[in-house]
Write a protein that holds these residues in place. Structure first.
Motif: not given
Length: 129
Positions: A116-122
């Protein structure tokens, strides 16, 4: 830079349900494979579920198969994770993840967080009586 914003976490009793949402700022969202991962205290981040561009192909971790459902609404740039029959061991911070638009996703690559290239803050999910 693509932004992913998760919502819907909270405290729920064992056996309860929650729905997580993740809205993406990706202009090519309809060509972006999406996934959910989770991380419990003291543990590594692990795969939960993923979905192909059109939503035709969902994939799940064995631990959530039959209890969780991933879906997407490309008109709203949003991916969802419906969680049912929740257990205390589902307690974790849940992260939304995305591939850059146009990159393919398969059963094999979907489960690898390095894909994956992008992640949220959770968003925190706590299952407790």
């Amino acid at each position: 830079q693509v932004q992913l914003v998760e919502s819907g976490g909270g405290l729920v009793q064992p056996g309860g349900s929650l729905r997580l949402s993740c809205e993406s700022s990706e202009g090519g969202f309809s060509r972006s494979g999406m996934g959910w991962f989770r991380q419990a205290p003291g543990k590594e981040r692990e795969f939960v579920a993923a979905i192909s561009w059109t939503g035709r192909f969902p994939w799940y971790a064995d631990s959530v198969e039959g209890r969780f459902t991933i879906s997407r609404d490309n008109a709203k740039n949003t991916v969802y994770l419906e969680m049912a029959s929740l257990k205390p061991e589902d307690t974790a911070v849940y992260y939304c993840a995305a591939l850059a638009a146009g990159r393919g996703i398969t059963n094999w690559t979907a489960k690898n967080r390095e894909t994956y290239d992008y992640w949220g803050q959770g968003t925190q999910v706590t299952v407790s009586a």
